[in-house]
Write an enzyme that holds these catalytic residues in place. Structure first.
Site, PDB file in Angstrom:
ATOM      1  N   ASP A 239       7.498  -9.999  40.174  1.00  0.00           N
ATOM      2  CA  ASP A 239       7.490 -11.449  40.029  1.00  0.00           C
ATOM      3  C   ASP A 239       7.372 -12.007  41.443  1.00  0.00           C
ATOM      4  O   ASP A 239       7.661 -11.311  42.424  1.00  0.00           O
ATOM      5  CB  ASP A 239       8.784 -11.899  39.358  1.00  0.00           C
ATOM      6  CG  ASP A 239       8.872 -13.408  39.214  1.00  0.00           C
ATOM      7  OD1 ASP A 239       7.838 -14.043  38.965  1.00  0.00           O
ATOM      8  OD2 ASP A 239       9.989 -13.936  39.368  1.00  0.00           O
ATOM      9  N   ARG A 240       6.956 -13.254  41.570  1.00  0.00           N
ATOM     10  CA  ARG A 240       6.758 -13.798  42.914  1.00  0.00           C
ATOM     11  C   ARG A 240       7.968 -14.599  43.399  1.00  0.00           C
ATOM     12  O   ARG A 240       8.755 -14.129  44.212  1.00  0.00           O
ATOM     13  CB  ARG A 240       5.485 -14.663  42.949  1.00  0.00           C
ATOM     14  CG  ARG A 240       4.950 -14.926  44.347  1.00  0.00           C
ATOM     15  CD  ARG A 240       3.861 -15.980  44.332  1.00  0.00           C
ATOM     16  NE  ARG A 240       4.418 -17.337  44.259  1.00  0.00           N
ATOM     17  CZ  ARG A 240       3.686 -18.446  44.202  1.00  0.00           C
ATOM     18  NH1 ARG A 240       2.355 -18.352  44.166  1.00  0.00           N
ATOM     19  NH2 ARG A 240       4.260 -19.629  44.164  1.00  0.00           N
ATOM     20  N   ASP A 241       8.117 -15.815  42.888  1.00  0.00           N
ATOM     21  CA  ASP A 241       9.166 -16.718  43.365  1.00  0.00           C
ATOM     22  C   ASP A 241      10.551 -16.192  42.974  1.00  0.00           C
ATOM     23  O   ASP A 241      10.821 -15.939  41.801  1.00  0.00           O
ATOM     24  CB  ASP A 241       8.952 -18.118  42.783  1.00  0.00           C
ATOM     25  CG  ASP A 241       7.568 -18.667  43.119  1.00  0.00           C
ATOM     26  OD1 ASP A 241       7.091 -18.388  44.233  1.00  0.00           O
ATOM     27  OD2 ASP A 241       6.966 -19.349  42.263  1.00  0.00           O
ATOM     28  N   TYR A 250       7.925 -25.024  42.396  1.00  0.00           N
ATOM     29  CA  TYR A 250       6.490 -25.290  42.472  1.00  0.00           C
ATOM     30  C   TYR A 250       5.902 -25.053  43.859  1.00  0.00           C
ATOM     31  O   TYR A 250       5.064 -25.823  44.344  1.00  0.00           O
ATOM     32  CB  TYR A 250       6.195 -26.720  41.992  1.00  0.00           C
ATOM     33  CG  TYR A 250       6.757 -26.990  40.614  1.00  0.00           C
ATOM     34  CD1 TYR A 250       6.293 -26.266  39.512  1.00  0.00           C
ATOM     35  CD2 TYR A 250       7.759 -27.934  40.416  1.00  0.00           C
ATOM     36  CE1 TYR A 250       6.822 -26.486  38.242  1.00  0.00           C
ATOM     37  CE2 TYR A 250       8.288 -28.163  39.155  1.00  0.00           C
ATOM     38  CZ  TYR A 250       7.813 -27.436  38.072  1.00  0.00           C
ATOM     39  OH  TYR A 250       8.337 -27.645  36.811  1.00  0.00           O
ATOM     40  N   THR A 281       3.015 -13.874  38.099  1.00  0.00           N
ATOM     41  CA  THR A 281       3.840 -15.058  38.324  1.00  0.00           C
ATOM     42  C   THR A 281       3.450 -16.218  37.419  1.00  0.00           C
ATOM     43  O   THR A 281       2.258 -16.512  37.257  1.00  0.00           O
ATOM     44  CB  THR A 281       3.747 -15.493  39.804  1.00  0.00           C
ATOM     45  OG1 THR A 281       4.442 -16.727  39.989  1.00  0.00           O
ATOM     46  CG2 THR A 281       2.309 -15.670  40.259  1.00  0.00           C
ATOM     47  N   ASN A 282       4.451 -16.861  36.798  1.00  0.00           N
ATOM     48  CA  ASN A 282       4.215 -18.109  36.087  1.00  0.00           C
ATOM     49  C   ASN A 282       3.977 -19.220  37.099  1.00  0.00           C
ATOM     50  O   ASN A 282       4.763 -19.383  38.042  1.00  0.00           O
ATOM     51  CB  ASN A 282       5.424 -18.481  35.231  1.00  0.00           C
ATOM     52  CG  ASN A 282       5.544 -17.636  33.977  1.00  0.00           C
ATOM     53  OD1 ASN A 282       4.602 -16.957  33.576  1.00  0.00           O
ATOM     54  ND2 ASN A 282       6.717 -17.674  33.346  1.00  0.00           N
ATOM     55  N   ARG A 338       1.847 -16.330  29.553  1.00  0.00           N
ATOM     56  CA  ARG A 338       3.023 -16.839  30.270  1.00  0.00           C
ATOM     57  C   ARG A 338       4.243 -16.002  29.899  1.00  0.00           C
ATOM     58  O   ARG A 338       4.510 -15.768  28.725  1.00  0.00           O
ATOM     59  CB  ARG A 338       3.257 -18.320  29.890  1.00  0.00           C
ATOM     60  CG  ARG A 338       4.520 -18.909  30.505  1.00  0.00           C
ATOM     61  CD  ARG A 338       4.680 -20.397  30.153  1.00  0.00           C
ATOM     62  NE  ARG A 338       6.027 -20.865  30.501  1.00  0.00           N
ATOM     63  CZ  ARG A 338       6.404 -21.207  31.722  1.00  0.00           C
ATOM     64  NH1 ARG A 338       5.558 -21.130  32.723  1.00  0.00           N
ATOM     65  NH2 ARG A 338       7.641 -21.619  31.958  1.00  0.00           N
ATOM     66  N   LYS A 339       4.966 -15.545  30.923  1.00  0.00           N
ATOM     67  CA  LYS A 339       6.204 -14.819  30.642  1.00  0.00           C
ATOM     68  C   LYS A 339       7.174 -15.745  29.901  1.00  0.00           C
ATOM     69  O   LYS A 339       7.226 -16.947  30.208  1.00  0.00           O
ATOM     70  CB  LYS A 339       6.838 -14.333  31.961  1.00  0.00           C
ATOM     71  CG  LYS A 339       6.013 -13.316  32.715  1.00  0.00           C
ATOM     72  CD  LYS A 339       6.648 -12.967  34.060  1.00  0.00           C
ATOM     73  CE  LYS A 339       6.647 -14.173  35.003  1.00  0.00           C
ATOM     74  NZ  LYS A 339       7.236 -13.864  36.332  1.00  0.00           N
ATOM     75  N   ASP A 364      13.536 -11.705  38.494  1.00  0.00           N
ATOM     76  CA  ASP A 364      14.868 -12.263  38.765  1.00  0.00           C
ATOM     77  C   ASP A 364      15.421 -13.049  37.588  1.00  0.00           C
ATOM     78  O   ASP A 364      16.469 -13.693  37.712  1.00  0.00           O
ATOM     79  CB  ASP A 364      14.820 -13.158  40.010  1.00  0.00           C
ATOM     80  CG  ASP A 364      13.907 -14.368  39.830  1.00  0.00           C
ATOM     81  OD1 ASP A 364      12.950 -14.286  39.031  1.00  0.00           O
ATOM     82  OD2 ASP A 364      14.142 -15.390  40.502  1.00  0.00           O
TER      83      ASP A 364
END
Length: 402
Positions: A239-241, A250, A281-282, A338-339, A364
């Site tokens: 995942d990214r963020d 955002y 990533t969403n 989308r997750k 996370d």
């Protein structure tokens, strides 16, 4: 002053392949079938997954049979020599197309190294070589390495036992052409590399990674199963963020990115272990109208440039711009992309032929873990601490199982 990023690879594909006899009578060696497809396809795809934007194929023998490669891979440019020029002569023939720095590879061998790790030590050197660890150097032209400096190349010293030899992968500066002799035919291994080593202008790093040369009959036979198995890699999908970079609502600009402790180390460890590194990533900010898809792509390109400068890379990014309550109609929908849906993970794994039993998804949130379950891979929850330390055992396990 920092060096310009490497965007180009140059691959030698002009050899005659005489050791393979009738197999290469009419077919360039790199086009010989391995596991049901041309060997060169594997090599090109391995280079492209590192983020290289252009590949020059230096061709000679039966070059016309390589012409279809450019149609399959738009990043490829074919440069043909009119007569055999040797490995160095072929490079000089392509001088007008060369970038300031570029990766340089043999087209008949596969050395499974992290190209960006090699590039990370190349500053100040005319040539930087990926060196293979071998149990007995007496069969080869040994390379003398002191730290990161190559002090002798290919000189017969009578040495026996463990050592390092040239692995056929390098980072070269275009300035290397100034060291070429005037002769039409030039061997970069015999005529150039020894001089660079003697003058302290060559670096190297030894890798204990898989290697195979299809120009040797026994290894060509072995490659039929070995290479397809090698490129069926496991993966770490991030995942990214909140995992790679600190959570910022955002985030879509470089000035909003703060790396999570150990994130760069974790990505590089995945690369060095021979696993794929992906991001899923969403990005609902697109659906809400806060930024566009071009902003997402530009940020990911910037992130990968940062990773590459530190010896690492992401093989592919996937993102979902959708949200069921989005303000932008085109993106206002509920989708498996989308997750907690598995769409992004499945897309990445299918595109790269990933070994799902050796794949994990690091997130996370519980929605990330749900996406992992839906995709049929192990989920790893990361909420705090050093990402590299948190994933060290898992990366070792995934690599070892290969």
């Amino acid at each position: 002053m920092s060096q310009a990023p490497i965007r180009q690879a140059v691959v030698l594909v002009g050899g005659l392949g005489t050791r393979l006899g009738a197999l290469t009578k009419e077919t360039p060696k790199p086009l010989l079938p391995v596991g049901g497809r041309p060997f060169l396809h594997y090599l090109i795809e391995e280079v492209l997954r590192h983020g290289v934007q252009e590949i020059l194929l230096l061709a000679g023998f039966r070059a016309e049979k390589l012409s279809e490669i450019s149609a399959l891979y738009p990043q490829v440019r074919l440069i043909v020599e009119s007569s055999p020029l040797g490995t160095g002569g072929a490079l000089r023939n392509a001088a007008e197309f060369l970038d300031e720095r570029f990766f340089f590879l043999n087209g008949d061998s596969l050395f499974d190294v992290n190209l960006w790790d090699l590039a990370s030590i190349s500053s100040g050197a005319t040539a930087t070589l990926a060196l293979r660890k071998v149990p007995d150097v007496s069969r080869y032209g040994p390379v003398a390495l002191e730290g990161e400096v190559v002090t002798a190349f290919g000189e017969s010293t009578g040495a026996v036992g463990e050592g390092v030899i040239n692995g056929g992968v390098a980072v070269l500066s275009r300035d290397v052409l100034a060291d070429f002799p005037q002769a039409e035919q030039v061997s970069i291994e015999r005529d150039v590399y020894p001089r660079l080593a003697s003058e302290g202008r060559m670096k190297g790093r030894a890798y204990d990674r898989p290697f195979i040369d299809i120009g040797v009959p026994d290894d060509f036979e072995r490659s039929q199963a070995y290479i397809p198995a090698l490129v069926r890699r496991g993966a770490v999908i991030f995942d990214r963020d909140g995992v790679i970079n600190a959570e910022v609502n955002y985030a879509h600009r470089p000035d909003q990115i703060e790396w999570v402790p150990g994130a760069l180390d974790a990505i590089k460890a995945v690369n060095d272990a021979g696993l794929y590194a992906f991001v899923a990533t969403n990005q609902a900010g697109v659906a809400h109208g806060y930024y566009g898809e071009a902003d997402v792509t530009a940020l990911h390109d910037w992130m990968n440039a940062q990773f590459q400068a530190r010896g690492a890379h992401i093989d592919a990014f996937a993102y979902s711009p959708y949200h069921p309550e989005g303000a932008v109609e085109a993106y206002r929908k509920l989708t498996e992309c989308r997750k907690p849906g598995a769409g992004m993970l499945l897309k990445l794994m299918d595109a790269f032929g990933v070994d799902r039993e050796r794949t994990i998804f690091v997130g996370d949130r519980e929605t990330d873990m749900a996406a992992a379950r839906a995709a049929g891979v192990e989920g790893v929850l990361f909420t705090d601490g050093d990402l590299g330390e948190a994933l060290a055992l898992a990366i070792a396990r995934l690599s070892a199982r290969g």
